[in-house]
Design a protein around this motif. Structure first.
Motif, PDB file in Angstrom:
ATOM      1  N   ALA A 123       0.859  -1.188   0.000  1.00 34.74           N
ATOM      2  CA  ALA A 123       0.000   0.000   0.000  1.00 34.74           C
ATOM      3  C   ALA A 123       0.890   1.231   0.000  1.00 34.74           C
ATOM      4  CB  ALA A 123      -0.915   0.009   1.225  1.00 34.74           C
ATOM      5  N   SER A 125       0.416   5.717   0.604  1.00 35.15           N
ATOM      6  CA  SER A 125      -0.502   6.818   0.897  1.00 35.15           C
ATOM      7  C   SER A 125      -0.102   8.031   0.071  1.00 35.15           C
ATOM      8  CB  SER A 125      -0.518   7.144   2.387  1.00 35.15           C
ATOM      9  OG  SER A 125       0.741   7.590   2.807  1.00 35.15           O
ATOM     10  N   ARG A 161      -3.915   4.975  -0.296  1.00 38.91           N
ATOM     11  CA  ARG A 161      -4.625   5.502   0.877  1.00 38.91           C
ATOM     12  C   ARG A 161      -4.451   7.016   0.970  1.00 38.91           C
ATOM     13  NH1 ARG A 161      -5.189   0.655   3.992  1.00 38.91           N
ATOM     14  NH2 ARG A 161      -5.423  -0.917   2.366  1.00 38.91           N
ATOM     15  N   GLU A 162      -5.280   7.613   1.776  1.00 36.23           N
ATOM     16  CA  GLU A 162      -5.180   9.050   2.028  1.00 36.23           C
ATOM     17  C   GLU A 162      -3.869   9.362   2.754  1.00 36.23           C
ATOM     18  OE1 GLU A 162      -7.183  11.430   0.881  1.00 36.23           O
ATOM     19  OE2 GLU A 162      -8.232   9.802  -0.141  1.00 36.23           O
ATOM     20  N   ALA A 165      -2.560   7.921   6.327  1.00 38.80           N
ATOM     21  CA  ALA A 165      -3.326   6.714   6.650  1.00 38.80           C
ATOM     22  C   ALA A 165      -2.463   5.484   6.908  1.00 38.80           C
ATOM     23  CB  ALA A 165      -4.325   6.408   5.536  1.00 38.80           C
TER      24      ALA A 165
END
Length: 190
Positions: A123, A125, A161-162, A165
């Motif tokens: 992931a 951000s 993700r923001e 986050a």
């Protein structure tokens, strides 16, 4: 805050979701991501990119296409100490089955030759924080790139993700942008 536990839980969730995808879904998502990457690269130079394994966004087709277009391709040789080698026609299974070049390693400093770096992650951000696999290999390697060389992360759209986050520790090296099946995006400087 217990970043180790938080990162571990996120890794498990994302890995399980990736493993649930069938081969057709992977191909459907990997093709536009490859097109997004190839469409954004400047004239041929040197690219450092990972050689993907099962359940990671595919880079094997990208490596082949980059070489066909005249790029020199650096690939990781994963071991205790970070190492890089030139991509050759043949890759062999390395540590944990990760494909690696058969040629000799050139050391961590070889990353200084790269004009672009593409890294794996689970992931990312929008502030450039990256959730890797937990070994810190790229966090030790990325400081050896030249100033201004962009680092791009390959993920799926729902893995972006923001800002703020993702858990981030002092040793975590930020990335400059993201490549997903639907977009290529550079982040604002932090």
């Amino acid at each position: 805050m217990d970043f180790t536990h938080e990162k571990g839980a996120l890794r498990e969730t994302i890995t399980a979701r990736r493993r649930a995808l069938d081969e057709a879904d992977w191909r459907k998502l990997d093709t536009p991501r490859l097109e997004a990457l190839l469409g954004q690269l400047p004239d041929p130079g040197v690219i450092a990119i990972y050689a993907s394994r099962r359940h990671e966004p595919d880079t094997l087709a990208a490596i082949e296409e980059l070489r066909r277009r005249g790029w020199q391709v650096l690939l990781p040789k994963l071991s205790r100490e970070p190492d890089w080698a030139w991509a050759t026609d043949e890759l062999r299974p390395g540590w944990a089955g990760i494909p690696e070049p058969t040629g000799p390693g050139m050391g961590i400093e070889a990353l200084g030759q790269a004009d672009v770096v593409v890294v794996p992650c689970l992931a990312v951000s929008r502030d450039g924080s990256r959730l890797g696999m937990g070994g810190g290999w790229y966090d030790r390697t990325l400081p050896h790139r030249r100033d201004g060389v962009p680092v791009l992360a390959c993920v799926f759209d729902d893995e972006v993700r923001e800002a703020g986050a993702l858990p981030r520790e002092a040793h975590d090296v930020r990335v400059d942008g993201v490549i997903t099946p639907s977009t290529f995006r550079l982040f604002d400087a932090v």
